[in-house]
Structure formats: structure tokens, C-alpha cells
Design an enzyme around this catalytic site. Structure first.
Site, short mmCIF file in Angstrom:
data_model
loop_
_atom_site.label_atom_id
_atom_site.label_comp_id
_atom_site.label_asym_id
_atom_site.label_seq_id
_atom_site.Cartn_x
_atom_site.Cartn_y
_atom_site.Cartn_z
N ALA A 4 -4.05 -4.86 11.59
CA ALA A 4 -2.65 -4.87 11.99
C ALA A 4 -2.41 -3.97 13.19
O ALA A 4 -1.61 -4.30 14.07
CB ALA A 4 -1.78 -4.45 10.81
N SER A 26 0.93 8.56 4.85
CA SER A 26 -0.28 8.79 5.64
C SER A 26 -1.49 9.11 4.77
O SER A 26 -2.62 9.05 5.24
CB SER A 26 -0.05 9.96 6.62
OG SER A 26 0.94 9.62 7.57
N GLU A 33 3.63 4.06 -0.54
CA GLU A 33 4.45 4.43 -1.68
C GLU A 33 5.44 5.51 -1.28
O GLU A 33 5.33 6.10 -0.20
CB GLU A 33 3.57 4.93 -2.83
CG GLU A 33 2.62 3.88 -3.36
CD GLU A 33 1.85 4.33 -4.59
OE1 GLU A 33 1.06 3.53 -5.11
OE2 GLU A 33 2.04 5.49 -5.03
N GLU A 63 1.75 1.75 10.21
CA GLU A 63 0.32 1.50 10.44
C GLU A 63 -0.37 2.74 11.03
O GLU A 63 -1.25 2.63 11.87
CB GLU A 63 0.10 0.29 11.38
CG GLU A 63 0.94 -0.93 11.08
CD GLU A 63 0.65 -1.55 9.74
OE1 GLU A 63 -0.20 -1.02 9.01
OE2 GLU A 63 1.29 -2.56 9.42
N LEU A 74 0.83 -1.21 0.00
CA LEU A 74 0.00 0.00 0.00
C LEU A 74 0.86 1.26 0.00
O LEU A 74 0.71 2.13 -0.85
CB LEU A 74 -0.93 0.00 1.22
CG LEU A 74 -1.84 1.23 1.36
CD1 LEU A 74 -2.82 1.31 0.18
CD2 LEU A 74 -2.59 1.18 2.70
#
Length: 399
Positions: free
Chosen positions: A256, A152, A147, A377, A145
Site C-alpha cells: 500500500a 505504529s 487498533e 501506512e 490491523l
């Protein structure tokens, strides 16, 4: 007027000052003790060396051993997964991260990101092909996800997926991907004309590459990679049928984050235990430093934060098992427990003095790892804003 009961004769337990163990079931205690024993036997003797070398040489072997213990995707149902409670999964994360954050990350990414995404959003073909092998540790997964320019704000991702006849063609880059270089399958999120879409990408697909990222000073005993997608051609069936829109990957991140709430508490517990043992054996001015008031104040404050964090994690776990856990409550736990765990480790380092920076003790390793856990996360800033929005009803993410 209440009548007093008999005096309490149970001795104070420094390892469990609030008797939290009495709140856990026999099954939950058995899971915790099994994972703790596995870590002590299989990982702890080697982890400082792996961290110093900046590698996890036994990753695939460890995954297979964890699969035999039922730790991979353990809170998922079916397809070879153990189907444990959320609390049991949390306790496993706690023990894994008490050993090292990188080890917990391997398990979290496998189960709470890659396997959860396939289980929740995948087709029956995806589930039956990948989940049993992943649960057994015979196949490793990663989750693409983040990059280079979209951390954020994942909605600004630049990785694209375009239709070409009956196929999809993916192009782009992902960064800071745990397990990437050893993965057999990647769950990759890309922008299409219809919006964000998830894809199941076998890593042997032409055009897919996952070079290791080097020069890390945190999470060194963890495989961290870049994903490069250069005209990766996939059949239409590679798309996750239910994995559309940004809410899909964000729900995976929430899974997660729940594990991190527990895991960070394990790192803090390890630092506290190390500091307490050290303070009782280290002598200065003719007596153990544990006898000095300032040291006792530090130890008392650390114990408060570790066991408050454990209560937060346990409460969130019970809510999750009752299907009542909200994403902003997970943000509450992630923000508090990681922040306090990092402070506990820093305080423990001061008790160990110069020895606190040595890999002979786990404290500096936990400190360095938690700097990453504080960011991934969802950064502490983002979770602060999530709570701010929940408290005020006003979002503040864009200024």
C-alpha cells in the site's frame, strides 16, 4: 572533445518539464490516460460535494466501474486481476489521488491490502472465492490491523483469536479501517497463542460489526470505520495458511505504501496545476500575479518537488517490476513524496489566497487529505526511523 548536436527545438512543457513521459511505455501512458479520463468524467464533478458532505455515496457503484476498467488488484496475477506492471499501477494511483486521496484509498485498500493479503497468504479456497469478485468490484474488502492502542506498534495488538474445538473465535476492535462499513470481507489480524495470525472474515458473520467513524476533517470522501469483533466464530479454514507472524501484515502495508508514493505525487500535481492556472488569471496591481517574482519562485519550487517526486516514484516502480525493491526504499519514497506533496499544497494555498480555502478549488481538500496520508501506512516519524536504521545499522524504534 565532443561535438555539439543540433539545437533543441522542442518547446518547454510546463506539465512535463523533464520530459518524463518519454520514459513511459505506450501501455503505461494508455493506463494513465484511461484513469485520468475516468476520474474527469465520473468523479471530479462530484468530489467536492462528497467531501463537503463527508460521504462517498457511490462507493459500490464506483468499485464496479473501476472493476470493469481493471483497476482493482490490477498489479496482481490471475483470478481475474489485470496483472499490470507496478509502474502502470503507480500511474493509476497518481491519477486517482490527483482527483482525491479518498478515491485512491478505496482502490489501495481493495487491491494492495485486502486482495494482496488473500493472493499472497490465502488458501486456494480463499483466492477462488474472493479474488475474482473483488477484481470485478462485486465484492469490497477491508484490512483490519490498526487498533485504538496499536498504531505504529501493531505487535501490541489486543484483538485475539482462540481455538474452540475446530473453530476460531475472534474478539477485539480495529480502528480507522477504510472500506469497513461497505466491505463484504475483512482481512483481520489477531493474536493467538502461537503469535499473530491473519483471518478472512465474511462481514455477515455473527458478532462482526463495522460502524462508520464520523467527524473527520480529512479523507471525508472515504468510508472510514471501526471494526468490532464480538465472539466472531470462524471455521479453521478462515485462517490464512501463510499469514502467520507480524511480517505478513507488514508486507501488505509495504504494498500500500508503494501506491502512496505515486498517489501523493498526484495530489501535489493537482495543486501545482491549480496554482499555476490561478496565478496566470488572477490580477493584482494591474497584472497577473504570475508576473511577480515571489509567485514565480513559489511555482518554480513547487514544480521542482512535484517532478522530483515523480522521478522517485518511477524509479521505485522500475525496481519493483524488477523484483529489486526494498522496504526501506519504499519508506524513502513515502516519507519524501508525502511530506513534499503536503508542502506543495500549502504553498499553492498561499498563491490562491482566500480562494485557497474554498472547495471551489481542490487545494484545501488535498491539503486536508494529505495530513492523513502523512500518518497512515506508517507515520513520517516511523519512516524516518526506518531510514535511520538503514543508514546507521542501529534501530531506534524503542527509545
Amino acid at each position: 572533445m565532443t561535438q555539439e548536436g543540433p539545437p533543441v527545438t522542442t518547446p518547454f512543457n510546463p506539465s512535463d518539464p523533464l520530459d518524463i513521459d518519454t520514459l513511459l511505455s505506450d501501455e503505461e501512458l494508455a493506463v494513465r490516460d484511461t484513469v485520468r479520463g475516468f476520474c474527469a468524467d465520473r468523479i471530479t464533478p462530484h468530489i467536492a460535494d462528497w467531501f463537503e458532505r463527508g460521504e462517498l455515496p457511490a462507493a459500490r457503484e464506483l468499485a464496479r466501474e473501476m472493476g470493469k476498467l481493471g483497476l482493482l488488484g490490477m498489479h496482481l496475477e490471475g483470478y481475474g486481476c489485470a496483472g499490470t506492471s507496478a509502474v502502470a499501477y503507480g500511474l493509476a494511483c497518481l491519477e486517482l489521488e490527483a482527483c482525491d486521496s479518498g478515491i485512491r484509498s478505496l482502490v489501495s485498500v481493495q487491491g494492495s491490502l485486502a486482495m494482496f493479503a488473500i493472493r499472497r497468504f490465502g488458501s486456494e479456497e480463499h483466492k477462488s472465492r474472493w479474488l475474482p469478485r473483488m477484481a470485478a468490484g462485486e465484492a469490497i474488502g477491508c484490512f483490519g490491523l490498526t487498533e485504538p492502542d496499536a498504531g505504529s506498534d501493531p505487535g501490541s495488538m489486543r484483538t485475539t483469536a482462540r481455538r474452540d474445538g475446530g473453530d476460531w473465535v475472534l474478539n477485539g476492535r480495529k480502528m480507522w479501517i477504510t472500506n469497513g462499513s461497505i466491505a463484504d470481507v475483512a482481512v483481520v489480524w489477531a493474536r493467538t497463542e502461537q503469535g499473530v495470525q491473519g483471518f478472512v472474515v465474511p462481514t455477515e458473520t455473527p458478532g462482526f460489526a463495522a460502524p462508520l467513524m464520523h467527524r473527520k476533517l480529512s479523507l471525508r470522501a472515504s468510508v472510514t470505520s471501526e471494526l468490532i469483533l464480538d465472539d466472531v466464530r470462524l471455521p479453521a479454514s478462515a485462517a490464512l495458511p501463510e499469514g502467520t507472524g507480524l511480517r505478513a501484515p507488514l508486507s501488505c502495508l509495504n504494498e500500500a505504501r508503494y501506491g502512496i508514493v505515486w498517489g501523493a505525487t498526484g495530489a501535489a500535481r493537482s495543486a501545482l496545476e491549480t496554482a499555476l492556472d490561478y496565478a496566470k488569471s488572477r490580477e493584482q496591481f494591474g497584472r497577473p500575479i504570475a508576473a511577480f517574482q515571489l509567485t514565480q519562485a513559489k511555482l518554480a519550487d513547487m514544480a521542482l518537488e512535484v517532478h522530483k517526486a515523480l522521478l522517485v516514484a518511477l524509479h521505485l516502480g522500475r525496481l519493483k517490476d524488477e523484483h529489486r525493491l526494498r522496504p526501506d526504499q519504499v519508506s524513502f519514497g513515502k516519507l519524501n513524496n508525502v511530506r513534499e506533496a503536503l508542502d506543495v499544497c500549502r504553498t499553492a494555498r498561499t498563491i490562491l489566497g482566500a480562494n485557497g480555502i474554498s472547495l471551489e478549488y481542490p487545494v484545501i481538500r488535498h491539503m486536508a487529505n494529505l495530513e492523513s496520508v502523512l500518518t497512515y501506512e506508517g507515520t513520517s516519524e516511523m519512516h524516518t526511523l526506518v531510514l535511520g536504521q538503514a543508514l546507521t545499522g542501529t534501530p531506534a524504534f524503542r527509545g
